[in-house]
Enzyme design. Structure first.
Site: not given
Ligand code: PMV
Length: 313
Positions: A101, A106, A110, A152
């Protein structure tokens, strides 16, 4: 010329989101239940001037030359071609299929970058190392997200649990005893760039309070790593609760996330937290394996749009 295929998993952050942007550690794991698959084939019928991209999940079926310069796929391919220093590009058809999604925490963006870079670099005769793929996927993340930590692209490139500290050598975690988590999607799309920017603004106006919270999160992450590596995984539930409490104070939770988190706890989870950028997207719950399906069902009844159970190993 043969075709080239690559896959990349989704990911969840178990501990440490947001604080990781400010130098604290975070733990993320790959989730292979969801994935991106890319296939690159030569465009033998020369239907496009450069190449053609097909990505049914985002309704994309277009020639490369017709994509705007800032289209996410155009950005990935431009970064790759630039890095490889190739000028003569054979015409290609790039198919991207994804079950991850979008904007839900998730790692869909990336995963697309990693799978496209892996398959396209092989197609172009220059298959890249994980290190180089990770570096390029990170440069794409920076174009989209401003100041991402890089967690990610790292967990998705290497497809292994990572203990991640921004700009430090990657450390992989050995999961001594596998454990089960339930992942549930609020169905609310919440771009990471927006929550990261909001947290930055809030931190700027209250530096000490925010940095104290980030330090506390860092402590939780270090403890979680120890428990995972020692196999004392039953401790992880309470650490998730503590981490979530701090994320709530940082103001990245939402009513929908709170509903799902209390539902999971009421249904028998040993701990739960939001995962990723927050204000929507996903939550995770730590549970004994035999309760996982029951918790997933309760989460669906409380409004989760997707749920799945996964074993971290
Ligand atoms: O929303 P996601 O799963 O792509 O993760 C973001 C994680 C954060 O720490 C909020 C931002 C980051 O770049 O690490």
């Amino acid at each position: 010329m043969p075709s080239f295929t690559a896959t990349a998993p989704g990911k969840v952050i178990l501990f440490g989101e947001h604080a990781v942007v400010y130098g604290q550690p975070a733990i993320a794991v790959p989730v292979s239940r969801v994935w991106v698959k890319t296939i690159v084939t030569p465009d033998i019928h020369k239907i496009s001037k450069k190449g053609r991209v097909k990505a049914p999940q985002i309704d994309l079926n277009a020639n490369m030359e017709d994509l705007p310069e800032n289209h996410p796929i155009a950005i990935i391919i431009d970064e790759l071609i630039h890095a490889l220093g190739i000028t003569n590009i054979p015409k290609f058809i790039l198919k991207i299929n994804s079950t991850i999604p979008v904007a839900a925490g998730l790692g869909s963006g990336a995963a697309v970058s990693v799978a496209v870079i892996r398959a396209m670099s092989a197609f172009l005769g220059c298959p890249l190392s994980n290190e180089k793929i990770n570096e390029l996927a990170y440069s794409v993340e920076k174009i989209h997200h401003g100041t991402p930590s890089g967690i990610d692209n790292t967990v998705i490139t290497y497809q292994k649990p990572v203990y991640f500290v921004k700009e430090q050598p990657i450390e992989f975690i050995r999961v001594m005893n596998p454990f089960t988590i339930v992942i549930a999607d609020t169905g609310i799309s919440s771009p990471t760039a927006t929550t990261v920017a909001a947290v930055r603004q809030a931190r700027d106006s209250d530096l000490t309070r925010y940095d104290n919270m980030f330090n506390e999160i860092g402590g939780i992450v270090r403890q979680a790593r120890r428990y995972i590596e020692l196999g004392e995984v039953e401790e992880l539930g309470s650490l998730m609760d503590q981490n979530h409490h701090l994320l709530k104070d940082i103001n990245v939770s939402s009513p929908e996330l709170e509903t799902l988190i209390s539902t999971a706890r009421d249904a028998g989870a040993k701990g739960a937290k939001l995962s990723g950028g927050g204000r929507g997207g996903n939550m995770i719950a730590f549970t004994a394996p035999e309760k996982a399906n029951m918790i997933a069902e309760a989460l669906q009844q409380s409004g989760a749009t997707h749920t799945f159970v996964t074993t971290i190993r």
